[in-house]
Design a protein around this motif. Structure first.
Motif, short mmCIF file in Angstrom:
data_model
loop_
_atom_site.label_atom_id
_atom_site.label_comp_id
_atom_site.label_asym_id
_atom_site.label_seq_id
_atom_site.Cartn_x
_atom_site.Cartn_y
_atom_site.Cartn_z
N ALA A 79 0.82 -1.22 0.00
CA ALA A 79 0.00 0.00 0.00
C ALA A 79 0.85 1.26 0.00
N GLY A 80 0.37 2.26 -0.75
CA GLY A 80 1.00 3.57 -0.72
C GLY A 80 0.20 4.55 0.13
N LEU A 81 -0.94 4.08 0.64
CA LEU A 81 -1.86 4.94 1.39
C LEU A 81 -2.59 4.09 2.42
N VAL A 82 -2.89 4.69 3.55
CA VAL A 82 -3.77 4.02 4.52
C VAL A 82 -4.89 4.96 4.93
N VAL A 83 -5.99 4.34 5.35
CA VAL A 83 -7.14 5.08 5.86
C VAL A 83 -7.66 4.31 7.07
N ALA A 84 -8.02 5.03 8.11
CA ALA A 84 -8.54 4.37 9.31
C ALA A 84 -9.90 3.75 9.00
N GLU A 85 -10.05 2.46 9.30
CA GLU A 85 -11.33 1.82 8.98
C GLU A 85 -12.46 2.41 9.85
N ASN A 86 -12.18 2.70 11.09
CA ASN A 86 -13.21 3.26 11.99
C ASN A 86 -12.71 4.38 12.89
N GLU A 87 -11.42 4.47 13.13
CA GLU A 87 -10.88 5.25 14.24
C GLU A 87 -11.09 6.76 14.12
N MET A 88 -11.33 7.26 12.91
CA MET A 88 -11.55 8.70 12.78
C MET A 88 -13.03 9.06 12.70
N LYS A 89 -13.91 8.08 12.89
CA LYS A 89 -15.34 8.37 12.86
C LYS A 89 -15.75 9.01 14.19
N TRP A 90 -16.57 10.03 14.08
CA TRP A 90 -16.94 10.87 15.24
C TRP A 90 -17.45 10.03 16.41
N GLY A 117 6.11 6.59 5.48
CA GLY A 117 6.03 7.37 4.26
C GLY A 117 4.78 7.11 3.46
N LEU A 118 3.67 6.78 4.14
CA LEU A 118 2.42 6.47 3.44
C LEU A 118 1.50 7.69 3.41
N VAL A 119 0.78 7.82 2.32
CA VAL A 119 -0.25 8.85 2.22
C VAL A 119 -1.36 8.50 3.21
N LEU A 120 -1.94 9.52 3.84
CA LEU A 120 -3.00 9.29 4.82
C LEU A 120 -4.31 9.90 4.32
N ARG A 121 -5.37 9.06 4.30
CA ARG A 121 -6.71 9.54 3.95
C ARG A 121 -7.49 9.79 5.21
N GLY A 122 -8.40 10.74 5.18
CA GLY A 122 -9.25 11.00 6.34
C GLY A 122 -10.66 10.53 6.09
N HIS A 123 -11.15 9.64 6.95
CA HIS A 123 -12.50 9.08 6.81
C HIS A 123 -13.12 9.01 8.19
N ASN A 124 -14.06 9.81 8.53
CA ASN A 124 -14.64 10.90 7.78
C ASN A 124 -15.01 12.00 8.78
N GLY A 161 -2.46 19.33 7.40
CA GLY A 161 -1.20 19.19 6.68
C GLY A 161 -0.74 17.75 6.53
N ARG A 162 -1.46 16.80 7.15
CA ARG A 162 -1.05 15.40 7.07
C ARG A 162 -2.03 14.55 6.28
N ILE A 163 -3.16 15.14 5.95
CA ILE A 163 -4.23 14.36 5.29
C ILE A 163 -4.28 14.72 3.80
N HIS A 164 -4.17 13.70 2.97
CA HIS A 164 -4.26 13.89 1.52
C HIS A 164 -5.67 14.30 1.11
N SER A 165 -6.68 13.57 1.62
CA SER A 165 -8.08 13.80 1.25
C SER A 165 -8.98 13.52 2.44
N TRP A 166 -9.95 14.36 2.64
CA TRP A 166 -10.95 14.12 3.69
C TRP A 166 -12.29 13.77 3.05
N ASP A 167 -12.89 12.67 3.47
CA ASP A 167 -14.32 12.46 3.22
C ASP A 167 -15.02 13.41 4.18
#
Ligand code: XIL
Length: 387
Positions: A79-90, A117-124, A161-167
């Motif tokens: 993987a070049g990117l990871v996204v939290a499966e649940n941990e960033m949900k409100w 060195g992985l890209v980080l996605r924000g969900h959500n 500054g650390r998140i590539h994309s936010w849902d």
């Protein structure tokens, strides 16, 4: 500063070399033609993707980082990117009152991404389905607005500054709710009206100006009337946001697909939909790709073939569109899949007791035909500008 893509050298994995080769023996000639040599050379998915200007990534959970070393090695390799499966949900991070959030699990994931060195996605940032229960008690419009703003500022601000994309808003569409605009009526819309979307996207932009802001939606991939209604409503929403200057950069297509028993897939229809999004000046991210085989026959080889075909058909069509910049599978190994977990507490359609096999690697972390299908789709994809 826009996000830089990290470059990591792929690792040759002998176990996977053998596994992929064996898996291929069970697949059809078409599979061999399309991707056999790729699997045999054990080229990591992230590398194949990066060569085409694509980012490939997977979900991860904090407890996998602390407790599953072999899986973690596979994530680092593929993987070049990871996204939290649940941990960033409100609702998941909230301790029961406004502003009181436990960021430790989300930090574990953000730190893992940074360390590797992985890209980080924000969900959500907002999702009707994972909103803390105290929010439902806020009857006053002003209070609700404040809660939405505070939450977005707190969460997006922490990882600024650390998140590539936010849902920013997850799943805002539900034509079945009966509104002419097709918006989902749940939670935020009830009191705040459709403007809750503008509020959320403006707040996200102000808080983290470098993050791409995404509208993430499900069931918009297939040739079925209810999915067509969702596509139409989503395009209307995006048009409205563009017209009114509400910041939005990308559409997230979740793509939870079905190997058997689901609505038909139409490549021209998907291409047209993605082109419609691109014509609005937006990019596309495939954000939660997986393939359930719940309704497929029991035999593993048959199921793996159907799952691989589903990945291949979908990705071959989707990646024809140069606005598609990212492919994220909702997990990497069947060892950690919400589909497999769900089967442990829901009635299964199949009467055998074999667990589903929805992801590119099996529960023993061996590559499956689905891996070859994804690798082949990346290898055949047209080049695009990274985005
Ligand atoms: C799922 C997780 O995978 C599960 O562990 C959890 O129990 C429920 O949520 N659409 C989304 C994701 O946007 O957040 C969902 O993730 C899957 C459907």
């Amino acid at each position: 500063m826009r996000y830089q893509l990290p470059w990591v050298t792929p690792v040759l994995n002998r176990r996977r070399f053998l596994a992929a080769g064996l898996a291929l023996l069970g697949t059809r000639a078409a599979d061999l033609r399309s991707s056999g040599s790729l699997a045999a050379e054990a080229i990591a998915l992230r590398k194949l993707a990066a060569e085409k200007g694509l980012i490939y990534g997977t979900t991860i959970a904090a407890r996998q980082i602390t407790g599953d070393r072999p899986f973690l090695d596979l994530v680092r390799q593929e993987a070049g990117l990871v996204v939290a499966e649940n941990e960033m949900k409100w609702q998941v991070m909230n301790r029961g009152s406004p502003g009181d959030n436990d960021f430790a699990p989300a930090d574990t994931i953000a730190n893992f991404a940074a360390a590797n060195g992985l890209v980080l996605r924000g969900h959500n940032l907002l999702w009707y389905h994972r909103t803390p229960s105290w929010y439902f008690d806020l009857t006053d419009r002003r209070e609700q607005e404040r809660a939405v703003i505070d939450h977005i500022e707190q969460l997006a601000g922490r990882y600024r500054g650390r998140i590539h994309s936010w849902d920013v808003v997850n799943e805002p569409i539900e034509p079945k709710d009966g509104r002419p605009d097709g918006l989902r009526t749940a939670v935020f819309l009830e009191t705040l009206g459709p403007e809750y979307l503008d509020l959320a996207y403006h707040t996200a932009r102000d808080t983290d100006p470098d993050a791409r802001l995404v509208v993430n939606e499900y069931d918009v991939e297939l040739d079925a009337p209810e999915q067509e209604a969702r596509r139409v409503a989503l395009l209307r929403l995006l048009e409205r946001m563009r017209r009114s200057g509400t910041p939005v950069d990308a559409v997230g297509i979740q793509a939870h697909l079905t190997a058997a028993g689901g609505p038909p897939f139409s490549a021209p229809l998907l291409r047209r939909f993605l082109a419609d999004i691109a014509n609005l000046g937006l990019t596309v991210q495939i954000t939660e790709l997986d393939v359930t085989d719940e309704h497929a026959p029991a035999q593993v080889a048959v199921r793996d073939g159907l799952v691989a075909d589903t990945y291949r058909r979908f990705l071959d069509a989707a990646l024809d569109e140069p606005a598609v910049k990212m492919v994220v599978t909702w997990g990497l190994s069947d060892r950690h899949s919400w589909i497999v977990r769900r089967e442990t507490y829901q009635a299964k359609w199949r009467t055998d007791d074999a667990a589903s096999r929805p992801l590119p690697f099996d529960a023993d972390l061996e590559a499956k035909p689905a891996f070859d299908a994804i690798a082949g789709a990346f290898a055949h994809a047209p080049q695009r500008e990274a985005g």
